[in-house]
Write an enzyme that holds these catalytic residues in place. Structure first.
Site, PDB file in Angstrom:
ATOM      1  N   GLN A  21      -3.981  -7.891   1.988  1.00 48.08           N
ATOM      2  CA  GLN A  21      -3.249  -8.210   3.208  1.00 48.08           C
ATOM      3  C   GLN A  21      -3.099  -6.963   4.079  1.00 48.08           C
ATOM      4  OE1 GLN A  21       0.014 -11.458   1.961  1.00 48.08           O
ATOM      5  NE2 GLN A  21       0.086  -9.654   0.667  1.00 48.08           N
ATOM      6  N   ASP A  34      -5.267  -1.247   6.489  1.00 47.15           N
ATOM      7  CA  ASP A  34      -5.478   0.200   6.531  1.00 47.15           C
ATOM      8  C   ASP A  34      -6.855   0.650   6.031  1.00 47.15           C
ATOM      9  OD1 ASP A  34      -5.250  -0.020   3.699  1.00 47.15           O
ATOM     10  OD2 ASP A  34      -3.084   0.286   3.814  1.00 47.15           O
ATOM     11  N   HIS A  39      -6.137  -9.948   6.763  1.00 38.90           N
ATOM     12  CA  HIS A  39      -5.539  -9.792   8.096  1.00 38.90           C
ATOM     13  C   HIS A  39      -6.345  -8.852   8.990  1.00 38.90           C
ATOM     14  CE1 HIS A  39      -1.468 -10.958   6.088  1.00 38.90           C
ATOM     15  NE2 HIS A  39      -2.230 -11.986   6.329  1.00 38.90           N
ATOM     16  N   SER A  41       2.935  -6.866  -3.138  1.00 42.32           N
ATOM     17  CA  SER A  41       3.220  -7.749  -2.004  1.00 42.32           C
ATOM     18  C   SER A  41       4.467  -8.552  -2.293  1.00 42.32           C
ATOM     19  CB  SER A  41       2.054  -8.704  -1.753  1.00 42.32           C
ATOM     20  OG  SER A  41       2.413  -9.650  -0.760  1.00 42.32           O
TER      21      SER A  41
END
Ligand SMILES: [Zn+2]
Length: 290
Positions: free
Chosen positions: A112, A115, A130, A230
């Site tokens: 998710q 970076d 994402h 997460s």
């Protein structure tokens, strides 16, 4: 007086680690990672206890598309925060996940995070649910370009821009004084003059359907799902946990703090990720599965 452990609370670390080790040794484990995996790389978890989500609401897709002023605010903050993302390096957690993947224990990695640190650790086929901050999408002609290129253009357009150590967050942006935002100059698409957006899924926007289907396929082909770092606060990740649990597959969660997926977990542990994953990878390397 100490509170009694809540339902879904973590097991004693050794027992839980042993169980996760056995899960991995059985191979075919899909890993789903979140912001907690990148905090040890210096990228703060904006949903975590010190996260900036408490101070402000992230920009929605509708705001970004609907207002030039919102886009100026987004790009000014993002410009100030980009260097800390660009400089970040994978940590022991990312490296351990890649070691487990190379060893054939982990079948796929879904993240998710935006970076790029799984790719930087060598997990080139990590699915970036994402999207990624290192790419830029034109909303006009749909061309993608690199953030490095846009970064050079934004520097040239804003040579007087100086950010004095404002706080950064996991979306790669920063809190900025209004005057800096107001003076910021935004770049348009070189090809068509269209609106540039980072190639990441904003709040209020859906993950592209083919990407979601690919992730469901990876979970369907897997024996088990391992969630790392997460809180599963958004449905885009939680749905894979529910999907795996409905199919009767074991779900393990390593996260510091409660998650929305705890009710589906067969094992959960609240230890720091870098240390935990390194210990697991070492243990499995020392005693390879038969
Ligand atoms: Zn364009």
């Amino acid at each position: 007086m100490p509170e009694p452990p809540a339902a879904g609370a973590s097991e004693p670390p050794d027992a839980a680690l042993g169980e996760i080790g056995r899960l991995l040794a059985g191979r075919g484990v899909v890993v789903l990672t979140g912001a907690g995996l990148s905090t040890e790389s210096g990228i703060p978890d904006y949903r975590g206890p010190t996260g900036s989500l408490r101070r402000r609401t992230p920009m929605t897709y509708q705001e970004f598309v609907g207002s030039a002023q919102a886009r100026r605010r987004y790009w000014a903050r993002s410009h100030a925060g980009w260097q800390s993302i660009a400089r970040a390096r994978p940590n022991a957690g990312h490296r351990a996940v890649e070691e487990l993947r190379r060893g054939g224990l982990v079948s796929a990695v879904i993240t998710q995070n935006v970076d790029g640190l799984h790719r930087a650790a060598g997990t080139l086929d990590a699915v970036e649910l994402h999207g990624g901050l290192d790419r830029v999408l034109c909303l006009g002609c749909r061309r993608t370009s690199t953030r490095a290129d846009l970064d050079r253009r934004l520097h040239a357009l804003n040579d007087a821009f100086r950010d004095e150590g404002s706080p950064k967050n996991a979306d790669g942006d920063a809190e900025l004084p209004d005057a800096l935002v107001a003076a910021f100059r935004v770049a348009a698409c070189r090809a068509c003059g269209g609106i540039l957006k980072p190639d990441v899924v904003f709040f209020g926007e859906n993950v592209p359907k083919p990407r979601v289907r690919h992730c469901f396929d990876l979970v369907d082909e897997a024996r088990a799902l391992l969630v790392l770092g997460s809180s599963l606060a958004v449905m885009s990740g939680l749905r894979f946990v529910r999907h795996a649990a409905r199919a009767g597959k074991p779900v393990a969660i390593v996260n510091q703090g409660e998650t929305r997926g705890d009710a589906y977990a067969t094992v959960r542990v609240g230890l720091p990720l870098g240390r935990t994953l390194t210990a697991l990878a070492d243990r499995l390397a020392a005693a390879p599965p038969a």
